[in-house]
Structures are given as structure tokens and as C-alpha cells.
Design an enzyme around this catalytic site. Structure first.
Site, PDB file in Angstrom:
ATOM      1  CE1 TYR A   1     -34.583  -8.097 -19.829  1.00  0.00           C
ATOM      2  CE2 TYR A   1     -33.481  -9.478 -21.455  1.00  0.00           C
ATOM      3  CZ  TYR A   1     -34.532  -9.254 -20.581  1.00  0.00           C
ATOM      4  OH  TYR A   1     -35.527 -10.189 -20.461  1.00  0.00           O
TER       5      TYR A   1
ATOM      6  CG  PHE B   1     -29.355 -16.353 -13.014  1.00  0.00           C
ATOM      7  CD1 PHE B   1     -30.134 -15.214 -12.962  1.00  0.00           C
ATOM      8  CD2 PHE B   1     -28.027 -16.231 -13.423  1.00  0.00           C
ATOM      9  CE1 PHE B   1     -29.609 -13.975 -13.288  1.00  0.00           C
ATOM     10  CE2 PHE B   1     -27.479 -14.992 -13.753  1.00  0.00           C
ATOM     11  CZ  PHE B   1     -28.275 -13.866 -13.681  1.00  0.00           C
TER      12      PHE B   1
END
Length: 418
Positions: free
Chosen positions: A126, A418
Site C-alpha cells: 500500500y 476492519f
């Protein structure tokens, strides 16, 4: 020549195929029941859910959710929480995740969300999208017999009490307690009603079976619930008739040091327990230093956790507070994607409040948007990044000034996957 898969947001008719692709991508289930699809559909905003489709079959998944992120000082910043990113093995290395990420970041910026956040399954992925590791996490295994604590502990001595409670009790008191904790925990995000439904067994998922844990709360002297923990025990053969029970903590949140201490002391004093697994904790958690012998806490995991990507630098930097007294710092932020780059003047007051505005003044520091993400919640040191060549100092002492401004007394922590 193979045609490129179509990337689009979902229609209702796509949901089952998308869920199947997502679960397969995470090695959770090769087939999916209608009940699983229905349970997962409840969490989706279809306008924020993308899929890549090849000849009518979903081969890549991507979803984001609106969340409130607590930043230093206690303000809540609107964040786009990215999740469920997967690409089927047959379609890897075709740029599908990159295309979906670019679309989602542009949409989040358009919606006015100053940051995007995610939990990275793999470290190298990322950074190239402008995300930086903003929080870290630690897991400990406690050798309880060596912990140096009095196993005869019989409860708090401050007028509070520890009680086992039911899952129904947790559904009543848990959400309000978590909001109190989140409000004072930089890096924490809000929990939705769906989160509580899944994590208290109200909305079962076939691919992730839920077994009811034990729940315990701490109540202060006035009866207010200030802490909550969930745990499960696994009993093995007792060699030589010596107890051997492993306790796994599924989660522990506390609104006061008294609550945190009492809950850990309760868990560490349970009969027959010889090993306690802490689960994900803040990297500077109190737990090891609560022990008479901190060496009994073996670090099982110490790793990056929540990554953050700036989408609106002035809004994000103005939202948090800063230490180090009144100061002015010009940051030159490089963003190859063109979403959040530029030169910005950060001005802080004696109270820690700040304003951040675009400027044409000479830069004090220059850095990538990803490294600004590392600094934002206070976990990383600008001085250390400068030593690594990731921050360039154009004014002598600017990195130290930034360090004094950005760093926080306790490290940020995101309690939730999450």
C-alpha cells in the site's frame, strides 16, 4: 487477446458473486450460502463497493466504509475505511486492485473525507498508493506462573468491582463504553451496529463461526461500566496432574487505568490458567509492566497495523492538536497521484490548536504523502525519517521542530480489524 475485466460498482444482482470472490480471495470458503450473502450484504454500501468482472464472473473485490477516526486532541476526522481488497489468483498482476484503489480514493476526496485508512494484509502493497503505517500493534503471550503476581487476588480495592455478564448485557453497555474509549484513543475508529451484531453473535457468518466467549466488566465505585473484556479458555491434558489452561483475550477496552488494571488482574488470577494470550494490543500497552516480572510477557507479534493516506492535507492537519508550543512549519508534500500534494504552512498555537493552509513559502521539510501518513497520528519520528532519507530538511532544526509537534505521549492504537 484477453479482454480487460470490467470494473464497476455493484448492483444487487452482483452481491452473491462478489461475496463468493471475496471469501475465496481470503481463503475462507469456496462456496457461499444464501444466509452468508444476506448477512454480509447488510454491511455494504453498494455505491462504495467495486468489483472486477470477467465474462460475467467477479474476479476482484474492493469496498470502503465511512468511519470516524480519532486524532490527537480528541477530534474525529471523517475517514474512508478500505476493506475486502482481493484479486482472484487467476487474475493477479493485471492492475485490477490499482484501478479500484484509484477510483475509491478519488471518490473519497470528492466526498470530503480528509483521509483513507486500511489494515494491510501485506506490508509492501500500500505504500505505492500513498499510504503510510500510522499505528502499530503488539500481541503478548504471558507465562502466568512466572508473571510475579499474587494469584490470590480477590478483586479491586478502589471500591470498584469485576463482574461476569451476559452477551445481552454487552449489547446494552458495550457501544457507549467503546465511544468513551474511542474519544480519547488516537487511532481508534467508531464501531457500527453491524460490528456489534457480528461480534456478539447476533448476525452469524458461516465462513467465520462465532462461539460465545466469556464477558467481564469493571464497574467503578458509582456503578458505571468503565471496562469490558471478552475471553475464551482452552484446556489441554494436565501433565502430571498440573493445570494447563490457555486463556485467549478477544478484546479488552477500558475508560480508566483502574478499569484496565482490574480486568488484567482478574484474567491473570483465574484458576488453572498457565498461558494468557493478550490478542492485539497497543504497542505501548500497560500489560507487561503490570506484571511483577515483565519478562513473563513474550512478544508474539509487533507489526504495522492501520495505514493512513492523506486526501486533504489542510483539513487533516488542522483537525489534530500539537505539542511543542507555538510554531510554524512549511511542509512540501509529494503525491505522485496528484490527490493531496503541495506546499502547506502548519501554524500551531500555545494551546496546541493549529491551522494548515497552502503556501508558496520556502519549504522547511519535504516528504512523501505516505510518510506524512506515518507521522499524522504521532507514532513516527520525523527525525528518524530524516535519518533514513525519507524526510528532507531544508532548514536546520526543522525535523526536530516537527518531532516536538507531531509526537504524542502515548502511541496511537486502532483496536479493530476492519
Amino acid at each position: 487477446m484477453t479482454s480487460s475485466p470490467e470494473i464497476r460498482t455493484l448492483a444487487e444482482s452482483d452481491v452473491a458473486d462478489w461475496v463468493r470472490a471475496k471469501l475465496a480471495g481470503f481463503h475462507l470458503a469456496p462456496s457461499v450460502s444464501a444466509a452468508e450473502v444476506e448477512a454480509r450484504r447488510a454491511a455494504f454500501d453498494l455505491s462504495r463497493t467495486q468489483g472486477a468482472f470477467d465474462q460475467g464472473r467477479c474476479v476482484a473485490t474492493f469496498r470502503s466504509m465511512p468511519r470516524q477516526l480519532t486524532v490527537p486532541g480528541g477530534a474525529a476526522v471523517a475517514a474512508s475505511a478500505v476493506t475486502n481488497v482481493s484479486v482472484t489468483g487467476t487474475h493477479r498482476r493485471r492492475g485490477l486492485a490499482s484501478r479500484m484503489m484509484a477510483a475509491d480514493l478519488a471518490a473519497a476526496k470528492e466526498r470530503g473525507e480528509p483521509v483513507s485508512i486500511l489494515v494491510a494484509a501485506e506490508y509492501p502493497i500500500y505504500g505505492r498508493y500513498g499510504f503510510g503505517a500510522a499505528t502499530w500493534v503488539a500481541d503478548w503471550e504471558i507465562d502466568v506462573p512466572r508473571a510475579g503476581l499474587d494469584r490470590r487476588w480477590a478483586g479491586p480495592t478502589d471500591g470498584g468491582r469485576v463482574d461476569l455478564v451476559t452477551v445481552e448485557d454487552v449489547r446494552k453497555v458495550g457501544p457507549a463504553l467503546h465511544e468513551r474509549v474511542r474519544a480519547v484513543t488516537p487511532g481508534a475508529i467508531n464501531r457500527t451496529p453491524y460490528w456489534w451484531e457480528v461480534n456478539t453473535g447476533q448476525r452469524p457468518l458461516d465462513s467465520q463461526p462465532w462461539t460465545e466467549p466469556f464477558f467481564v466488566v469493571y464497574r467503578d465505585a458509582g456503578g458505571r461500566v468503565d471496562g469490558l473484556a471478552a475471553y475464551a479458555a482452552k484446556e489441554e491434558h494436565w501433565p502430571g496432574k498440573f493445570p494447563k489452561v490457555e486463556l485467549s483475550v478477544h478484546g479488552l477496552i477500558a475508560a480508566s487505568p483502574a478499569a484496565e488494571t482490574a480486568l488484567w488482574r482478574f484474567l491473570l488470577a483465574l484458576d488453572w490458567v498457565t498461558l494468557l494470550k493478550s490478542g492485539h494490543r497497543a504497542p505501548d500497552d500497560l500489560l507487561p509492566l503490570l506484571l511483577g516480572d515483565p519478562r513473563a510477557a513474550r512478544t508474539e507479534t509487533y507489526a504495522d497495523f492501520m495505514w493512513l493516506r492523506m486526501l486533504d492535507v489542510p483539513a487533516a492537519l488542522s483537525a489534530r492538536t500539537y505539542a511543542g508550543g507555538p510554531a510554524a512549519l512549511v511542509l512540501d508534500v509529494h503525491d505522485p497521484a496528484g490527490l493531496a500534494g503541495g506546499r502547506f504552512l502548519l501554524e500551531t498555537s500555545p494551546s496546541g490548536a493549529a491551522s494548515c493552509t497552502p503556501t508558496s513559502a520556502s519549504a522547511d521539510l519535504s516528504l512523501s504523502v505516505a510518510d506524512l501518513g506515518c507521522l499524522y497520528l504521532g507514532d513516527e519520528s520525523p527525525v528518524r525519517l530524516a535519518a533514513l532519507g525519507r524526510v528532507s530538511e531544508h532548514r536546520t532544526g526543522a525535523a526536530r521542530t516537527a518531532d516536538a509537534l507531531f509526537r504524542t505521549p502515548r502511541r496511537p492504537w486502532c483496536p479493530d480489524v476492519f
